[in-house]
Design a protein around this motif. Structure first.
Motif, short mmCIF file in Angstrom:
data_model
loop_
_atom_site.label_atom_id
_atom_site.label_comp_id
_atom_site.label_asym_id
_atom_site.label_seq_id
_atom_site.Cartn_x
_atom_site.Cartn_y
_atom_site.Cartn_z
N ARG A 1 42.88 32.57 46.51
CA ARG A 1 44.29 32.44 47.33
C ARG A 1 43.70 32.66 48.46
O ARG A 1 43.09 33.69 48.90
CB ARG A 1 44.90 33.82 47.23
N SER B 1 40.21 28.36 41.06
CA SER B 1 41.27 28.51 41.16
C SER B 1 42.14 29.17 39.87
O SER B 1 42.66 29.06 38.85
CB SER B 1 43.08 27.73 41.11
N ARG C 1 45.69 29.97 38.62
CA ARG C 1 46.53 28.58 38.26
C ARG C 1 46.04 28.30 37.40
O ARG C 1 47.33 27.49 36.83
CB ARG C 1 46.47 27.49 39.04
#
Length: 602
Positions: free
Chosen positions: A128, A84, A87
Protein backbone atom coordinates in the motif's frame (compact mmCIF):
# COMPACT_ATOMS: atom_id res chain seq x y z
CA UNK A 1 13.02 -15.87 9.36
CA UNK A 2 15.38 -18.21 7.50
CA UNK A 3 16.43 -19.93 10.75
CA UNK A 4 12.90 -20.96 11.78
CA UNK A 5 10.47 -20.22 8.92
CA UNK A 6 7.81 -22.80 9.82
CA UNK A 7 7.92 -21.99 13.52
CA UNK A 8 7.51 -18.24 12.98
CA UNK A 9 4.65 -18.70 10.54
CA UNK A 10 5.95 -15.99 8.25
CA UNK A 11 6.58 -12.28 7.94
CA UNK A 12 4.40 -9.27 7.17
CA UNK A 13 6.57 -7.12 4.89
CA UNK A 14 5.34 -3.63 4.15
CA UNK A 15 7.30 -2.22 1.23
CA UNK A 16 6.65 -0.96 -2.25
CA UNK A 17 7.76 -3.06 -5.19
CA UNK A 18 11.35 -2.26 -6.05
CA UNK A 19 14.99 -3.31 -5.71
CA UNK A 20 14.98 -3.03 -1.91
CA UNK A 21 12.15 -5.51 -1.51
CA UNK A 22 13.61 -7.81 -4.16
CA UNK A 23 16.96 -7.85 -2.34
CA UNK A 24 15.25 -8.71 0.94
CA UNK A 25 13.35 -11.60 -0.65
CA UNK A 26 16.51 -12.82 -2.40
CA UNK A 27 18.39 -12.88 0.94
CA UNK A 28 15.56 -14.80 2.54
CA UNK A 29 15.41 -17.35 -0.27
CA UNK A 30 19.18 -17.74 -0.20
CA UNK A 31 19.13 -18.51 3.53
CA UNK A 32 16.53 -21.29 3.24
CA UNK A 33 17.61 -24.92 2.90
CA UNK A 34 18.22 -26.07 -0.64
CA UNK A 35 15.18 -27.46 -2.40
CA UNK A 36 12.58 -25.67 -0.28
CA UNK A 37 9.46 -24.75 -2.24
CA UNK A 38 8.90 -21.09 -3.14
CA UNK A 39 5.45 -20.43 -4.57
CA UNK A 40 3.67 -17.19 -5.45
CA UNK A 41 -0.10 -16.77 -5.08
CA UNK A 42 -1.61 -14.85 -8.02
CA UNK A 43 -4.40 -12.37 -7.44
CA UNK A 44 -7.97 -13.63 -7.92
CA UNK A 45 -6.91 -17.26 -7.60
CA UNK A 46 -9.80 -19.70 -7.36
CA UNK A 47 -10.22 -22.54 -4.91
CA UNK A 48 -9.57 -25.12 -7.61
CA UNK A 49 -6.04 -23.79 -8.16
CA UNK A 50 -5.40 -22.99 -4.48
CA UNK A 51 -6.63 -26.22 -2.88
CA UNK A 52 -6.49 -28.68 -5.77
CA UNK A 53 -9.16 -31.14 -6.77
CA UNK A 54 -10.12 -33.27 -9.71
CA UNK A 55 -7.83 -33.13 -12.73
CA UNK A 56 -10.54 -33.25 -15.37
CA UNK A 57 -8.26 -33.68 -18.40
CA UNK A 58 -6.24 -36.50 -16.80
CA UNK A 59 -9.41 -38.19 -15.52
CA UNK A 60 -10.95 -38.17 -19.01
CA UNK A 61 -7.73 -39.48 -20.50
CA UNK A 62 -7.25 -42.32 -17.99
CA UNK A 63 -10.90 -43.18 -17.41
CA UNK A 64 -10.65 -42.81 -13.61
CA UNK A 65 -10.68 -40.00 -11.07
CA UNK A 66 -7.25 -38.36 -10.73
CA UNK A 67 -6.61 -35.64 -8.18
CA UNK A 68 -4.09 -32.84 -8.52
CA UNK A 69 -2.37 -30.81 -5.83
CA UNK A 70 -3.18 -27.16 -5.41
CA UNK A 71 -0.79 -24.30 -4.82
CA UNK A 72 -0.89 -24.72 -1.03
CA UNK A 73 0.20 -28.36 -1.18
CA UNK A 74 2.91 -27.48 -3.67
CA UNK A 75 4.35 -25.06 -1.09
CA UNK A 76 4.52 -27.70 1.68
CA UNK A 77 7.54 -27.16 3.98
CA UNK A 78 8.43 -24.06 2.00
CA UNK A 79 7.46 -20.42 1.57
CA UNK A 80 4.24 -19.05 0.11
CA UNK A 81 4.57 -15.54 -1.30
CA UNK A 82 1.36 -13.51 -1.00
CA UNK A 83 1.70 -10.33 -3.09
CA UNK A 84 -0.62 -7.34 -2.63
CA UNK A 85 -2.15 -8.85 0.48
CA UNK A 86 -4.55 -5.91 0.73
CA UNK A 87 -6.19 -7.09 -2.53
CA UNK A 88 -6.36 -10.82 -1.80
CA UNK A 89 -9.80 -12.39 -1.66
CA UNK A 90 -11.25 -13.30 1.76
CA UNK A 91 -11.48 -16.99 0.91
CA UNK A 92 -7.70 -17.12 0.28
CA UNK A 93 -6.99 -15.58 3.69
CA UNK A 94 -9.46 -17.94 5.37
CA UNK A 95 -7.70 -21.01 3.95
CA UNK A 96 -4.33 -19.66 5.11
CA UNK A 97 -5.71 -19.06 8.61
CA UNK A 98 -6.82 -22.67 8.87
CA UNK A 99 -3.54 -24.07 7.58
CA UNK A 100 -1.45 -21.94 9.94
CA UNK A 101 -3.66 -22.87 12.91
CA UNK A 102 -4.12 -26.61 12.37
CA UNK A 103 -1.15 -27.64 10.23
CA UNK A 104 -3.34 -29.55 7.80
CA UNK A 105 -5.42 -28.88 4.73
CA UNK A 106 -8.90 -30.46 4.62
CA UNK A 107 -9.96 -31.59 1.15
CA UNK A 108 -13.68 -32.03 0.60
CA UNK A 109 -14.16 -31.28 -3.07
CA UNK A 110 -15.45 -33.08 -6.14
CA UNK A 111 -15.92 -36.46 -4.49
CA UNK A 112 -12.72 -36.37 -2.43
CA UNK A 113 -12.79 -36.17 1.37
CA UNK A 114 -9.83 -36.19 3.73
CA UNK A 115 -7.02 -34.04 5.13
CA UNK A 116 -3.36 -33.61 4.19
CA UNK A 117 -0.60 -32.52 6.55
CA UNK A 118 0.61 -29.08 5.51
CA UNK A 119 3.11 -26.66 7.06
CA UNK A 120 4.41 -23.55 5.36
CA UNK A 121 5.64 -20.02 5.95
CA UNK A 122 3.82 -17.02 4.49
CA UNK A 123 5.49 -13.84 3.26
CA UNK A 124 2.67 -11.29 3.03
CA UNK A 125 3.67 -8.33 0.85
CA UNK A 126 1.81 -5.17 1.80
CA UNK A 127 2.52 -2.65 -0.95
CA UNK A 128 0.00 0.00 0.00
CA UNK A 129 1.14 3.54 -0.72
CA UNK A 130 1.99 5.68 2.28
CA UNK A 131 -0.46 8.38 1.20
CA UNK A 132 -3.40 5.94 1.32
CA UNK A 133 -3.50 5.82 5.11
CA UNK A 134 -0.20 6.31 6.95
CA UNK A 135 -1.79 5.38 10.27
CA UNK A 136 -3.49 2.21 9.09
CA UNK A 137 -2.44 -1.11 10.52
CA UNK A 138 -2.43 -4.42 8.66
CA UNK A 139 -5.27 -4.65 6.15
CA UNK A 140 -5.76 -8.36 6.97
CA UNK A 141 -5.53 -8.44 10.79
CA UNK A 142 -6.31 -12.15 11.06
CA UNK A 143 -3.36 -13.12 8.88
CA UNK A 144 -1.08 -10.48 10.40
CA UNK A 145 -1.72 -11.88 13.87
CA UNK A 146 -0.50 -15.31 12.74
CA UNK A 147 2.77 -14.01 11.25
CA UNK A 148 5.50 -13.39 13.80
CA UNK A 149 7.62 -10.71 12.13
CA UNK A 150 6.24 -7.34 11.05
CA UNK A 151 8.82 -5.41 9.06
CA UNK A 152 8.56 -2.13 7.19
CA UNK A 153 11.31 -1.41 4.70
CA UNK A 154 12.27 2.12 3.81
CA UNK A 155 13.05 5.07 6.03
CA UNK A 156 12.03 3.21 9.17
CA UNK A 157 13.07 -0.21 7.97
CA UNK A 158 15.90 -2.55 8.73
CA UNK A 159 19.34 -1.00 9.07
CA UNK A 160 21.90 -1.80 6.45
CA UNK A 161 24.41 -4.45 7.39
CA UNK A 162 26.37 -7.42 6.14
CA UNK A 163 24.00 -10.18 4.99
CA UNK A 164 24.16 -13.43 6.89
CA UNK A 165 26.02 -16.07 4.90
CA UNK A 166 23.97 -19.21 4.16
CA UNK A 167 26.51 -21.31 6.08
CA UNK A 168 25.92 -19.30 9.28
CA UNK A 169 22.14 -19.63 8.88
CA UNK A 170 22.46 -23.39 8.42
CA UNK A 171 24.60 -23.70 11.58
CA UNK A 172 22.04 -21.61 13.51
CA UNK A 173 19.23 -23.81 12.24
CA UNK A 174 20.99 -26.88 13.63
CA UNK A 175 21.68 -25.14 16.95
CA UNK A 176 18.09 -23.89 17.40
CA UNK A 177 16.64 -26.97 19.22
CA UNK A 178 19.32 -26.70 21.94
CA UNK A 179 18.70 -23.00 22.75
CA UNK A 180 17.29 -22.53 26.28
CA UNK A 181 15.24 -19.61 27.60
CA UNK A 182 15.52 -18.37 31.22
CA UNK A 183 12.29 -18.22 33.19
CA UNK A 184 12.78 -14.53 33.92
CA UNK A 185 12.87 -13.60 30.23
CA UNK A 186 9.61 -15.48 29.64
CA UNK A 187 7.90 -13.37 32.28
CA UNK A 188 9.45 -10.17 30.90
CA UNK A 189 8.21 -10.86 27.36
CA UNK A 190 4.69 -11.46 28.65
CA UNK A 191 4.85 -8.32 30.82
CA UNK A 192 6.10 -6.31 27.83
CA UNK A 193 3.22 -7.51 25.68
CA UNK A 194 0.77 -6.46 28.38
CA UNK A 195 2.43 -3.08 28.81
CA UNK A 196 2.24 -2.41 25.07
CA UNK A 197 -1.45 -3.33 24.96
CA UNK A 198 -0.95 -6.43 22.78
CA UNK A 199 -4.12 -8.49 23.28
CA UNK A 200 -3.17 -11.48 21.12
CA UNK A 201 -1.92 -14.55 22.94
CA UNK A 202 0.11 -15.55 19.88
CA UNK A 203 2.44 -12.54 20.14
CA UNK A 204 4.44 -13.57 23.26
CA UNK A 205 4.90 -17.09 21.85
CA UNK A 206 6.07 -15.65 18.55
CA UNK A 207 8.43 -13.28 20.35
CA UNK A 208 9.88 -16.27 22.21
CA UNK A 209 10.57 -18.07 18.91
CA UNK A 210 12.21 -14.96 17.45
CA UNK A 211 14.42 -14.60 20.53
CA UNK A 212 15.52 -18.24 20.29
CA UNK A 213 16.28 -17.86 16.57
CA UNK A 214 18.29 -14.70 17.28
CA UNK A 215 20.27 -16.49 19.98
CA UNK A 216 20.98 -19.42 17.65
CA UNK A 217 22.12 -17.01 14.95
CA UNK A 218 24.33 -15.26 17.49
CA UNK A 219 26.04 -18.53 18.41
CA UNK A 220 24.52 -18.66 21.91
CA UNK A 221 22.79 -21.57 23.62
CA UNK A 222 20.92 -19.36 26.12
CA UNK A 223 18.63 -16.44 25.22
CA UNK A 224 19.95 -13.16 26.64
CA UNK A 225 18.43 -9.73 27.04
CA UNK A 226 19.71 -8.47 23.68
CA UNK A 227 17.94 -11.34 21.91
CA UNK A 228 14.68 -10.68 23.77
CA UNK A 229 15.01 -6.97 22.93
CA UNK A 230 15.23 -7.83 19.26
CA UNK A 231 12.08 -9.94 19.56
CA UNK A 232 10.32 -7.09 21.36
CA UNK A 233 11.31 -4.66 18.60
CA UNK A 234 10.16 -6.75 15.63
CA UNK A 235 7.26 -8.73 17.10
CA UNK A 236 5.62 -6.80 19.95
CA UNK A 237 6.22 -3.17 19.01
CA UNK A 238 4.48 -3.36 15.59
CA UNK A 239 1.41 -4.77 17.38
CA UNK A 240 1.46 -2.16 20.15
CA UNK A 241 -1.72 -0.21 20.86
CA UNK A 242 -0.21 1.91 23.63
CA UNK A 243 3.16 2.94 25.07
CA UNK A 244 4.05 2.23 28.72
CA UNK A 245 3.27 5.29 30.83
CA UNK A 246 6.40 7.04 32.20
CA UNK A 247 4.69 7.55 35.55
CA UNK A 248 4.07 3.85 35.99
CA UNK A 249 7.67 3.15 35.08
CA UNK A 250 8.93 5.67 37.62
CA UNK A 251 6.75 4.19 40.36
CA UNK A 252 8.01 0.72 39.49
CA UNK A 253 11.61 1.90 39.75
CA UNK A 254 10.93 3.56 43.12
CA UNK A 255 9.29 0.45 44.55
CA UNK A 256 12.15 -1.69 43.24
CA UNK A 257 14.76 0.55 44.90
CA UNK A 258 12.85 0.52 48.19
CA UNK A 259 12.57 -3.27 48.22
CA UNK A 260 16.24 -3.62 47.30
CA UNK A 261 17.26 -1.35 50.18
CA UNK A 262 15.23 -3.38 52.71
CA UNK A 263 16.29 -6.78 51.42
CA UNK A 264 19.53 -8.38 52.66
CA UNK A 265 22.46 -8.23 50.30
CA UNK A 266 22.94 -11.39 48.23
CA UNK A 267 25.94 -13.64 48.45
CA UNK A 268 28.82 -12.82 46.16
CA UNK A 269 28.37 -16.07 44.21
CA UNK A 270 24.59 -16.37 44.32
CA UNK A 271 24.12 -16.22 40.54
CA UNK A 272 24.44 -19.32 38.46
CA UNK A 273 27.21 -19.23 35.86
CA UNK A 274 26.17 -19.12 32.23
CA UNK A 275 26.15 -22.27 30.16
CA UNK A 276 29.05 -22.62 27.78
CA UNK A 277 28.32 -21.12 24.37
CA UNK A 278 29.32 -22.22 20.92
CA UNK A 279 31.62 -20.27 18.69
CA UNK A 280 30.29 -16.96 17.46
CA UNK A 281 29.39 -17.24 13.76
CA UNK A 282 27.82 -13.81 13.38
CA UNK A 283 29.42 -11.52 10.80
CA UNK A 284 30.78 -8.14 11.85
CA UNK A 285 28.32 -5.24 12.14
CA UNK A 286 25.35 -7.62 12.23
CA UNK A 287 22.04 -5.74 12.42
CA UNK A 288 20.33 -5.87 15.79
CA UNK A 289 22.56 -8.39 17.63
CA UNK A 290 25.71 -7.57 19.56
CA UNK A 291 28.77 -9.75 19.67
CA UNK A 292 28.68 -12.67 22.10
CA UNK A 293 30.22 -11.93 25.49
CA UNK A 294 30.94 -14.78 27.94
CA UNK A 295 30.48 -12.33 30.83
CA UNK A 296 26.95 -11.34 29.74
CA UNK A 297 24.95 -10.54 32.90
CA UNK A 298 21.79 -12.31 33.94
CA UNK A 299 18.44 -11.22 32.50
CA UNK A 300 17.62 -7.62 33.41
CA UNK A 301 14.29 -6.11 34.49
CA UNK A 302 11.57 -5.34 31.96
CA UNK A 303 12.48 -1.62 31.90
CA UNK A 304 15.97 -2.49 30.72
CA UNK A 305 14.41 -4.72 28.08
CA UNK A 306 12.62 -1.67 26.66
CA UNK A 307 15.87 0.31 26.75
CA UNK A 308 17.68 -2.46 24.88
CA UNK A 309 14.87 -2.58 22.33
CA UNK A 310 15.17 1.17 21.76
CA UNK A 311 18.91 0.81 21.17
CA UNK A 312 18.40 -1.92 18.58
CA UNK A 313 15.70 -0.05 16.65
CA UNK A 314 16.62 1.94 13.54
CA UNK A 315 16.14 5.67 13.58
CA UNK A 316 12.61 6.78 12.83
CA UNK A 317 10.79 3.57 13.73
CA UNK A 318 9.59 4.77 17.14
CA UNK A 319 8.35 8.00 15.56
CA UNK A 320 6.44 6.02 12.96
CA UNK A 321 4.98 3.84 15.69
CA UNK A 322 3.89 6.88 17.70
CA UNK A 323 2.25 8.34 14.60
CA UNK A 324 0.34 5.11 14.00
CA UNK A 325 -0.84 4.92 17.62
CA UNK A 326 -1.90 8.57 17.74
CA UNK A 327 -5.58 9.20 16.93
CA UNK A 328 -6.05 10.80 13.55
CA UNK A 329 -7.82 14.18 13.68
CA UNK A 330 -11.11 14.39 11.91
CA UNK A 331 -11.44 10.68 11.25
CA UNK A 332 -14.84 9.15 11.57
CA UNK A 333 -15.86 5.56 12.08
CA UNK A 334 -14.42 2.53 10.43
CA UNK A 335 -14.27 2.67 6.69
CA UNK A 336 -16.03 0.13 4.56
CA UNK A 337 -13.75 -2.63 3.35
CA UNK A 338 -15.66 -2.98 0.10
CA UNK A 339 -14.50 0.36 -1.32
CA UNK A 340 -16.50 3.06 -3.02
CA UNK A 341 -17.62 0.99 -5.96
CA UNK A 342 -19.82 -1.41 -4.02
CA UNK A 343 -20.89 -4.79 -5.34
CA UNK A 344 -21.08 -4.31 -9.09
CA UNK A 345 -22.11 -6.98 -11.56
CA UNK A 346 -20.38 -10.24 -10.65
CA UNK A 347 -19.73 -13.68 -12.04
CA UNK A 348 -22.24 -16.21 -10.81
CA UNK A 349 -23.41 -19.76 -11.41
CA UNK A 350 -26.74 -18.24 -12.46
CA UNK A 351 -27.65 -15.35 -14.68
CA UNK A 352 -27.22 -14.28 -18.27
CA UNK A 353 -24.65 -16.38 -20.19
CA UNK A 354 -21.65 -14.48 -21.52
CA UNK A 355 -20.32 -17.17 -23.81
CA UNK A 356 -17.55 -19.74 -23.39
CA UNK A 357 -13.81 -19.30 -22.98
CA UNK A 358 -10.81 -21.41 -22.12
CA UNK A 359 -10.54 -22.25 -18.43
CA UNK A 360 -11.11 -24.86 -15.78
CA UNK A 361 -14.53 -25.37 -14.22
CA UNK A 362 -15.15 -24.39 -10.62
CA UNK A 363 -18.05 -23.28 -8.45
CA UNK A 364 -18.85 -20.26 -10.62
CA UNK A 365 -17.90 -21.50 -14.09
CA UNK A 366 -19.30 -24.75 -15.41
CA UNK A 367 -17.79 -26.96 -18.07
CA UNK A 368 -19.02 -26.21 -21.59
CA UNK A 369 -18.97 -29.71 -23.06
CA UNK A 370 -19.79 -28.70 -26.64
CA UNK A 371 -17.06 -26.06 -26.82
CA UNK A 372 -14.57 -28.44 -25.15
CA UNK A 373 -15.21 -31.17 -27.70
CA UNK A 374 -15.15 -28.63 -30.53
CA UNK A 375 -11.69 -27.49 -29.41
CA UNK A 376 -10.37 -31.07 -29.05
CA UNK A 377 -11.81 -32.46 -32.30
CA UNK A 378 -9.18 -31.13 -34.78
CA UNK A 379 -6.37 -32.78 -32.81
CA UNK A 380 -7.79 -36.29 -32.38
CA UNK A 381 -5.92 -37.94 -35.27
CA UNK A 382 -2.58 -36.56 -34.13
CA UNK A 383 -3.22 -37.46 -30.49
CA UNK A 384 -4.23 -41.03 -31.36
CA UNK A 385 -0.93 -41.52 -33.17
CA UNK A 386 0.96 -40.15 -30.16
CA UNK A 387 -0.99 -42.30 -27.66
CA UNK A 388 0.49 -45.69 -26.65
CA UNK A 389 -0.86 -48.82 -28.28
CA UNK A 390 -2.53 -49.95 -25.06
CA UNK A 391 -4.75 -46.88 -25.19
CA UNK A 392 -6.27 -47.79 -28.58
CA UNK A 393 -10.02 -47.42 -28.88
CA UNK A 394 -12.71 -44.86 -29.62
CA UNK A 395 -11.63 -42.66 -26.70
CA UNK A 396 -11.64 -38.89 -27.09
CA UNK A 397 -8.30 -37.38 -26.15
CA UNK A 398 -8.94 -34.21 -24.15
CA UNK A 399 -6.13 -32.05 -22.79
CA UNK A 400 -6.25 -29.14 -20.31
CA UNK A 401 -5.92 -26.58 -23.10
CA UNK A 402 -9.17 -27.89 -24.64
CA UNK A 403 -11.33 -27.20 -21.59
CA UNK A 404 -13.87 -24.42 -21.98
CA UNK A 405 -16.20 -23.00 -19.36
CA UNK A 406 -19.45 -21.11 -19.61
CA UNK A 407 -19.47 -17.74 -17.91
CA UNK A 408 -22.59 -16.15 -16.52
CA UNK A 409 -23.09 -12.69 -15.15
CA UNK A 410 -25.74 -11.85 -12.58
CA UNK A 411 -26.76 -8.32 -11.76
CA UNK A 412 -27.51 -7.87 -8.03
CA UNK A 413 -31.14 -7.02 -7.38
CA UNK A 414 -31.40 -3.56 -5.78
CA UNK A 415 -34.10 -3.08 -3.13
CA UNK A 416 -34.84 0.12 -1.22
CA UNK A 417 -36.52 -0.31 2.17
CA UNK A 418 -38.44 2.72 3.40
CA UNK A 419 -38.92 2.79 7.18
CA UNK A 420 -41.49 5.51 7.88
CA UNK A 421 -42.28 7.03 11.26
CA UNK A 422 -46.10 7.26 11.30
CA UNK A 423 -46.43 8.43 14.91
CA UNK A 424 -47.64 11.79 16.16
CA UNK A 425 -48.83 14.93 14.43
CA UNK A 426 -45.41 15.83 13.02
CA UNK A 427 -45.05 12.42 11.33
CA UNK A 428 -48.59 12.74 9.95
CA UNK A 429 -47.56 16.01 8.37
CA UNK A 430 -44.63 14.30 6.60
CA UNK A 431 -46.53 11.13 5.71
CA UNK A 432 -47.89 12.51 2.45
CA UNK A 433 -44.38 13.46 1.34
CA UNK A 434 -43.10 9.95 2.15
CA UNK A 435 -45.91 8.44 0.08
CA UNK A 436 -45.06 10.70 -2.82
CA UNK A 437 -41.34 9.81 -2.61
CA UNK A 438 -42.10 6.09 -2.74
CA UNK A 439 -44.40 6.55 -5.75
CA UNK A 440 -41.79 8.60 -7.60
CA UNK A 441 -39.09 6.03 -6.87
CA UNK A 442 -41.36 3.19 -8.00
CA UNK A 443 -41.75 4.91 -11.36
CA UNK A 444 -37.97 4.84 -11.76
CA UNK A 445 -37.91 1.16 -10.78
CA UNK A 446 -39.75 0.22 -13.98
CA UNK A 447 -36.67 1.38 -15.89
CA UNK A 448 -34.00 -0.06 -13.54
CA UNK A 449 -36.04 -3.11 -12.49
CA UNK A 450 -35.48 -2.27 -8.81
CA UNK A 451 -37.81 -3.06 -5.95
CA UNK A 452 -39.18 -1.03 -3.04
CA UNK A 453 -40.48 -2.10 0.38
CA UNK A 454 -42.30 -0.08 3.03
CA UNK A 455 -42.12 -0.60 6.81
CA UNK A 456 -44.19 1.70 9.01
CA UNK A 457 -44.01 1.98 12.81
CA UNK A 458 -46.38 3.60 15.27
CA UNK A 459 -47.98 2.82 18.62
CA UNK A 460 -46.09 -0.13 20.13
CA UNK A 461 -44.93 -2.00 17.03
CA UNK A 462 -43.88 -1.99 13.39
CA UNK A 463 -45.61 -3.49 10.37
CA UNK A 464 -44.35 -4.39 6.90
CA UNK A 465 -47.01 -2.72 4.77
CA UNK A 466 -45.34 -3.34 1.43
CA UNK A 467 -43.06 -6.35 0.86
CA UNK A 468 -40.35 -5.91 -1.81
CA UNK A 469 -42.21 -5.30 -5.05
CA UNK A 470 -42.13 -3.47 -8.38
CA UNK A 471 -45.92 -3.15 -8.61
CA UNK A 472 -46.94 0.50 -8.61
CA UNK A 473 -50.65 -0.30 -8.15
CA UNK A 474 -49.96 -2.49 -5.11
CA UNK A 475 -47.72 0.20 -3.61
CA UNK A 476 -50.39 2.86 -3.98
CA UNK A 477 -53.00 0.68 -2.31
CA UNK A 478 -50.67 0.02 0.66
CA UNK A 479 -49.72 3.66 1.04
CA UNK A 480 -53.29 4.86 0.87
CA UNK A 481 -54.25 2.85 3.93
CA UNK A 482 -51.26 3.87 6.09
CA UNK A 483 -52.59 5.25 9.40
CA UNK A 484 -50.82 7.68 11.73
CA UNK A 485 -50.59 8.63 15.40
CA UNK A 486 -49.44 6.96 18.62
CA UNK A 487 -46.03 6.34 20.12
CA UNK A 488 -42.62 5.97 18.43
CA UNK A 489 -41.23 2.38 18.77
CA UNK A 490 -38.01 3.20 16.92
CA UNK A 491 -36.01 0.28 18.39
CA UNK A 492 -38.60 -2.26 17.24
CA UNK A 493 -38.66 -0.77 13.75
CA UNK A 494 -34.87 -0.86 13.42
CA UNK A 495 -34.77 -4.48 14.62
CA UNK A 496 -37.34 -5.57 12.02
CA UNK A 497 -35.53 -3.55 9.33
CA UNK A 498 -32.29 -5.35 10.19
CA UNK A 499 -33.97 -8.75 9.82
CA UNK A 500 -35.39 -7.80 6.43
CA UNK A 501 -32.06 -6.40 5.20
CA UNK A 502 -30.29 -9.57 6.30
CA UNK A 503 -32.80 -11.73 4.43
CA UNK A 504 -32.30 -9.66 1.27
CA UNK A 505 -28.52 -9.92 1.53
CA UNK A 506 -28.68 -13.69 1.99
CA UNK A 507 -30.58 -13.88 -1.29
CA UNK A 508 -27.77 -12.02 -3.05
CA UNK A 509 -29.57 -8.68 -3.32
CA UNK A 510 -28.21 -5.20 -2.67
CA UNK A 511 -30.49 -3.49 -0.13
CA UNK A 512 -30.62 0.14 0.89
CA UNK A 513 -32.34 1.59 3.95
CA UNK A 514 -34.14 4.95 4.00
CA UNK A 515 -35.37 5.93 7.46
CA UNK A 516 -37.80 8.85 7.82
CA UNK A 517 -38.09 9.85 11.48
CA UNK A 518 -37.42 12.63 13.96
CA UNK A 519 -35.46 10.22 16.21
CA UNK A 520 -37.56 10.94 19.33
CA UNK A 521 -38.24 7.41 20.47
CA UNK A 522 -40.63 6.99 23.41
CA UNK A 523 -41.46 3.25 23.28
CA UNK A 524 -38.78 0.79 24.41
CA UNK A 525 -37.99 -2.50 22.70
CA UNK A 526 -40.23 -4.42 25.14
CA UNK A 527 -43.18 -2.08 24.48
CA UNK A 528 -42.92 -0.08 27.73
CA UNK A 529 -43.13 3.73 27.56
CA UNK A 530 -40.27 6.02 28.59
CA UNK A 531 -38.05 8.28 26.52
CA UNK A 532 -34.74 7.51 28.27
CA UNK A 533 -34.95 3.74 27.92
CA UNK A 534 -36.51 3.98 24.47
CA UNK A 535 -33.66 6.20 23.28
CA UNK A 536 -31.05 3.77 24.64
CA UNK A 537 -32.77 0.80 22.96
CA UNK A 538 -32.97 2.70 19.68
CA UNK A 539 -29.23 3.45 19.71
CA UNK A 540 -28.42 -0.20 20.47
CA UNK A 541 -30.64 -1.35 17.59
CA UNK A 542 -29.01 1.22 15.30
CA UNK A 543 -25.53 -0.10 16.14
CA UNK A 544 -26.64 -3.66 15.38
CA UNK A 545 -28.13 -2.46 12.10
CA UNK A 546 -24.79 -0.94 11.16
CA UNK A 547 -23.28 -4.42 11.14
CA UNK A 548 -25.43 -5.38 8.15
CA UNK A 549 -23.20 -3.27 5.91
CA UNK A 550 -26.12 -1.92 3.88
CA UNK A 551 -26.16 1.65 2.63
CA UNK A 552 -28.42 3.80 4.81
CA UNK A 553 -29.93 7.26 4.70
CA UNK A 554 -31.73 8.95 7.60
CA UNK A 555 -34.08 11.78 6.69
CA UNK A 556 -34.87 13.97 9.68
CA UNK A 557 -38.56 14.82 9.50
CA UNK A 558 -38.48 17.29 12.39
CA UNK A 559 -39.52 20.89 11.69
CA UNK A 560 -35.92 21.79 12.62
CA UNK A 561 -32.84 19.48 12.63
CA UNK A 562 -32.81 17.59 15.92
CA UNK A 563 -29.81 16.00 17.73
CA UNK A 564 -31.81 12.81 18.43
CA UNK A 565 -32.02 12.01 14.73
CA UNK A 566 -28.34 12.90 14.24
CA UNK A 567 -27.37 10.49 17.04
CA UNK A 568 -29.36 7.64 15.48
CA UNK A 569 -27.76 8.32 12.08
CA UNK A 570 -24.25 8.25 13.58
CA UNK A 571 -25.00 4.97 15.38
CA UNK A 572 -26.29 3.43 12.12
CA UNK A 573 -23.39 4.73 10.07
CA UNK A 574 -25.98 6.39 7.85
CA UNK A 575 -25.93 9.59 5.89
CA UNK A 576 -27.91 12.29 7.72
CA UNK A 577 -30.17 14.55 5.70
CA UNK A 578 -32.44 17.11 7.44
CA UNK A 579 -35.36 18.10 5.26
CA UNK A 580 -37.55 20.40 7.32
CA UNK A 581 -39.43 21.84 4.35
CA UNK A 582 -38.75 19.44 1.46
CA UNK A 583 -41.42 18.02 -0.75
CA UNK A 584 -41.81 14.60 -2.33
CA UNK A 585 -39.63 15.47 -5.31
CA UNK A 586 -36.69 16.51 -3.15
CA UNK A 587 -37.03 13.36 -1.03
CA UNK A 588 -36.94 11.20 -4.14
CA UNK A 589 -33.85 12.99 -5.47
CA UNK A 590 -32.09 12.56 -2.10
CA UNK A 591 -32.82 8.84 -2.08
CA UNK A 592 -31.52 8.39 -5.62
CA UNK A 593 -28.37 10.34 -4.71
CA UNK A 594 -27.65 8.07 -1.74
CA UNK A 595 -28.10 4.84 -3.69
CA UNK A 596 -25.13 2.46 -3.79
CA UNK A 597 -22.98 2.78 -6.88
CA UNK A 598 -23.77 -0.79 -7.85
CA UNK A 599 -27.49 -0.12 -7.98
CA UNK A 600 -26.86 2.99 -10.05
CA UNK A 601 -24.87 0.93 -12.55
CA UNK A 602 -27.48 -1.82 -12.82
Amino acid sequence: MAVDPLGLGGVWLRAAAGPERDDWLAQLRGGLPAGRAWRRVPLHIRDAELLGGLDLAASLREGRAIARDGLLLQAHAGVLLLPSVQRQAPHVLAHLHRVLDTGELPLEREGHAGARALSLAVVALDDRADDEDPQAGPCAPGLADRLALHIELGAAGLPAGTPWPPEAVAVARERLPAVAVPEALLRELCASAQALGVASLRAPLQALRVARAAAALDGAVVVHTRHAALALAWVLLPRATQWPAPEAKAETETETETEAAQAPSPEPHAREPHAPEAANVSPPDSPGIAADDPTDPAPEPAEALFDAARASLPAGLLAALAQRLAPAPGRGGARSATGRGGPAQRLSARGRPLGARRGRPDGLQRLSLIDTLRAAAPWQALRRREAPAAAAGPRVHVRPDDLHVTRRRQTPQATTLFVVDASGSSALHRLAEAKGAVELLLADCYVRRDRVALLAFRGTGAELLLPPTRSLARAKRSLAGLPGGGGTPLATALAQAGELLGALQRRGETPQLVLLTDGRANIAADGSPGRERAGSDALCAARRLRGCGAAALLIDTSPMPHPHARGVADAMGARYLPLPHAGAGELSRAVRGARPAAAALA
